[in-house]
Scaffold this active site. Structure first.
Site, short mmCIF file in Angstrom:
data_model
loop_
_atom_site.label_atom_id
_atom_site.label_comp_id
_atom_site.label_asym_id
_atom_site.label_seq_id
_atom_site.Cartn_x
_atom_site.Cartn_y
_atom_site.Cartn_z
N ASP A 277 6.48 10.69 1.35
CA ASP A 277 5.62 9.84 2.18
C ASP A 277 4.89 8.81 1.33
OD1 ASP A 277 4.25 8.87 4.42
OD2 ASP A 277 2.55 10.17 4.01
N ASP B 116 6.06 0.65 4.73
CA ASP B 116 5.99 2.10 4.90
C ASP B 116 7.37 2.70 5.08
OD1 ASP B 116 4.71 4.64 5.36
OD2 ASP B 116 5.10 4.36 7.49
#
Length: 533
Positions: free
Chosen positions: A182, A396
Site C-alpha cells: 500500500d 495511488d
C-alpha cells in the site's frame, strides 16, 4: 544531575540520532528513572542520582561512538537492487482473496466498490486536517467500532486495503507471510501471537517467541514518536494505527530481521527493522497476514531501508485483463533508476500535503481528449491547497479506477458521451457511470485520453480508459467522480513504469509495452554485503 540528563536527551532528540544502541541507552535511563522514582522514599535520592550519573555516562559513550554511524555502515550492508513480485489481490491464484469460481466481472465489481470506499477513506483523512504524531492513547480501551467517519489519524486503507500483495518474512528463523502492498500508508505490521482480537487469516499468525531476533521498541525511542498514536506500557511502545474505514491495528512496536525474497528466489535480510506486532486488529483485511506500507512516513518499508536502497523504488503493473498468473515487478534500489533511464522516463515533481504527508501528491495541469483540452474544466481545479489540505492529485497503487474531482469529472464524462456513439447500457448495478454494449462491434475504437502532469504526459491506451468487464462485450469507463481531490488509480497506471525517486522528490513515468515482460526480463538482483548477516 537530572538537568544534565534532560539536556542530553533533548539534544539527542533535536539532532535526530538514529543509533539503536543510543536510543536504547536513553530509553533505559527513562525506565530506570521511573522505577527509582516510585521507590525513592524507601531507597533515597542519592542512589537514584548515582544511577542517573552512570547511565548518563554510558549514554554519552554510545553517543560519541555511534552518532555518525548509519544503518548500512553499522551492519556492513550495501544493497544495489532488490526485485520483488507483486500479485493482484483479486485475480492471482496465490492471493487469499482469489475465488477460482468467480468470474472476472464479479471480481472486478468488487475492486470498483473498493475504490469508492477507499476514496471515502481519503476524504475522512483530509477532512480532519493536520494531525500531530506521538499522541498518547489509553491502551486499555478498545478502539471504536468501524463507521463512516472519524476524527482520529487514519491512513486510507479500507476493508480490502490495496490491490496487490507481496511476500514478506520476519524473524529468525524467518516466518513467511503474505501482506498487502500500500503506497497510501506507512506502517508495516503483521498479526501477532498471543492475539487478543484478530481476524481470520490462512497462515499462522507471527510468533515472536519463536524468533531469536525479536526485540520490543522502548517508548522513548524516536521511532515510537513517528507513530500517530502511542501508549506507555512498562517502558514499551504500544501503538494504535487507524485506517480510512476506522479499521485499526493495535499492538507493540518491535524490531525484527526482515527478509525479502527476490524474483530469482534469493533472499536478502535487513536487521533491526521496525514493524507493528498487532495483537488487536479490528476490521476486515481480506484474510491476509498484514500490510506493507510504502508511504512517505518514517516507519514505511521504503523509508526504513532508505539509505540501503537510495530512497528509490518502482513498479510496473500488469494489465488487469492479462493472465491471472502474471506478476508485477516491484524494484527497490539503483536498478529502479537504471531501468527507468533505459525506458526514458520523464519526471514530475512530488508535492507534500501537511494534512496527509504519507501520500504521493503530483501536479496535474489538465486533461485532453483527442488532443483537445476538455472544455469547462475550471482553471486550478487540480491544485493542492497546502493551507487547508484540500484539492490536489494523489498517485495511488491501491485505488483501482481513478477518481476525478467532480468539477473535472462531469465535463470529462460529458465529452466522452458526446464522442462515443456505441449503444449505451444501464451500468448502475455494476458500479460504473458509463458503459457500452460492444457485443456486435469487431474492432471498437475510443477517443484518446491524456493526463498532463507537470513535466510529463500520461498518454492512456484505450484499455487504461475503458475496460471490458464481462464476456458479453460490456465495456465501461474506468473513471469515477469524487469530491475535494483527485486520485490516479492503478488501472490508469497499468503498463507504465512508475519510479518513486523520493530522495530527489520526483516521480518518473514511462510507457511499457508489457509489464509482465519487464518482470521476466529483469536481471538477477545485484545484492552485495561486506559481511554475511
Amino acid at each position: 544531575m537530572y538537568l544534565m540528563w534532560q539536556t542530553m536527551v533533548a539534544g539527542a532528540t533535536r539532532k535526530g540520532f538514529k543509533s539503536r544502541a543510543m536510543q536504547d541507552a536513553f530509553a533505559s535511563i527513562a525506565e530506570e528513572r521511573q522505577t527509582r522514582r516510585d521507590h525513592s522514599a524507601r531507597r533515597g535520592l542519592d542512589q537514584l542520582s548515582h544511577l542517573v550519573v552512570v547511565a548518563s555516562i554510558a549514554a554519552s559513550i554510545a553517543l560519541l561512538a555511534e552518532a555518525s554511524i548509519s544503518l548500512s555502515e553499522k551492519y556492513n550492508l550495501t544493497v544495489k537492487t532488490m526485485f520483488v513480485d507483486m500479485k493482484h489481490l483479486d485475480h492471482h491464484p496465490d492471493s487469499p482473496l482469489h475465488n477460482a469460481h468467480s468470474t472476472f466481472a464479479e471480481r472486478f465489481h468488487i475492486t470498483v466498490m473498493r475504490s469508492s470506499i477507499r476514496a471515502a477513506g481519503f476524504k475522512n483523512i483530509l477532512a480532519s486536517g493536520i494531525r500531530p504524531r506521538g499522541v498518547n492513547f489509553d491502551s486499555r480501551t478498545q478502539p471504536s467500532a468501524p463507521s463512516s467517519s472519524s476524527s482520529s489519524f487514519q491512513s486510507p486503507v479500507t476493508a480490502s486495503p490495496g490491490s496487490y500483495i507481496m511476500t514478506i518474512s520476519l524473524g529468525t528463523p524467518p516466518q513467511t507471510k503474505t501482506a498487502i502492498v500500500d503506497t497510501g500508508s506507512d506502517l508495516v505490521w503483521l498479526q501477532c501471537a498471543p492475539c487478543s482480537d484478530c481476524y481470520q487469516q490462512a497462515d499462522p499468525v507471527f510468533e515472536p517467541r519463536k524468533s531469536s531476533t525479536y526485540r520490543r521498541i522502548r517508548y522513548f525511542s524516536p521511532m515510537c514518536g513517528q507513530l500517530p498514536q502511542v501508549s506507555y506500557s512498562s517502558g514499551i511502545c504500544t501503538y494504535r494505527y487507524g485506517y480510512g474505514d476506522q479499521s485499526t491495528t493495535q499492538g507493540e512496536l518491535a524490531l525484527e530481521t526482515l527478509t525479502l525474497t527476490a524474483t530469482d528466489g534469493s533472499n536478502r535480510t535487513f536487521p533491526n527493522f521496525a514493524f507493528g506486532c498487532g495483537r488487536r486488529n479490528q476490521g476486515t483485511f481480506s484474510g491476509v497476514d498484514g500490510l506493507v506500507g510504502l508511504g512517505r512516513g518514517a516507519v514505511s518499508l521504503n523509508e526504513q531501508l532508505g539509505s540501503l536502497i537510495g530512497s528509490k523504488f518502482s513498479y510496473c503493473l500488469v494489465d488487469v485483463s492479462s493472465s491471472a498468473t502474471e506478476t508485477s515487478p516491484l524494484i527497490f534500489g539503483d536498478e529502479a533508476v537504471v531501468t527507468g533511464t533505459a525506458l526514458q522516463v520523464k519526471y514530475t515533481p512530488l508535492l507534500r500535503n501537511p494534512a496527509a504527508d504519507t501520500f504521493y501528491y503530483v501536479k496535474l495541469n489538465g486533461i485532453t481528449v483527442n488532443n483537445r483540452p476538455v472544455a469547462d474544466i475550471p482553471w486550478g481545479v487540480f491544485d493542492l491547497n497546502v493551507h487547508t489540505g484540500r484539492g490536489g492529485v494523489i498517485l495511488d497503487s491501491g485505488t483501482t479506477i481513478s477518481q476525478l474531482i467532480h468539477s473535472a469529472y462531469i465535463p470529462f464524462l460529458t465529452t466522452l458521451q458526446y464522442l462515443i456513439q456505441y449503444p449505451r447500457i444501464d451500468s448502475s448495478q455494476i458500479g460504473f457511470d458509463l458503459c457500452y454494449d460492444l457485443s456486435g462491434v469487431r474492432n471498437p475504437s475510443f477517443p484518446s485520453v491524456t493526463l498532463h502532469f507537470q513535466g510529463v504526459d500520461l498518454v492512456l491506451p484505450a484499455n487504461n480508459v475503458f475496460l471490458e468487464v464481462d464476456q458479453q462485450g460490456t465495456t465501461c469507463l474506468a473513471f469515477a467522480g469524487t469530491t475535494d481531490f483527485t486520485i490516479v488509480g492503478n488501472i490508469q497506471q497499468q503498463n507504465h513504469y512508475i519510479l518513486y525517486d523520493i530522495a530527489n522528490e520526483r516521480v518518473g513515468i514511462a510507457p511499457v509495452k508489457s509489464c509482465a515482460r519487464l518482470a521476466t526480463a529483469t536481471p538477477v538482483p545485484r545484492l552485495s554485503s561486506k559481511s554475511d548477516m
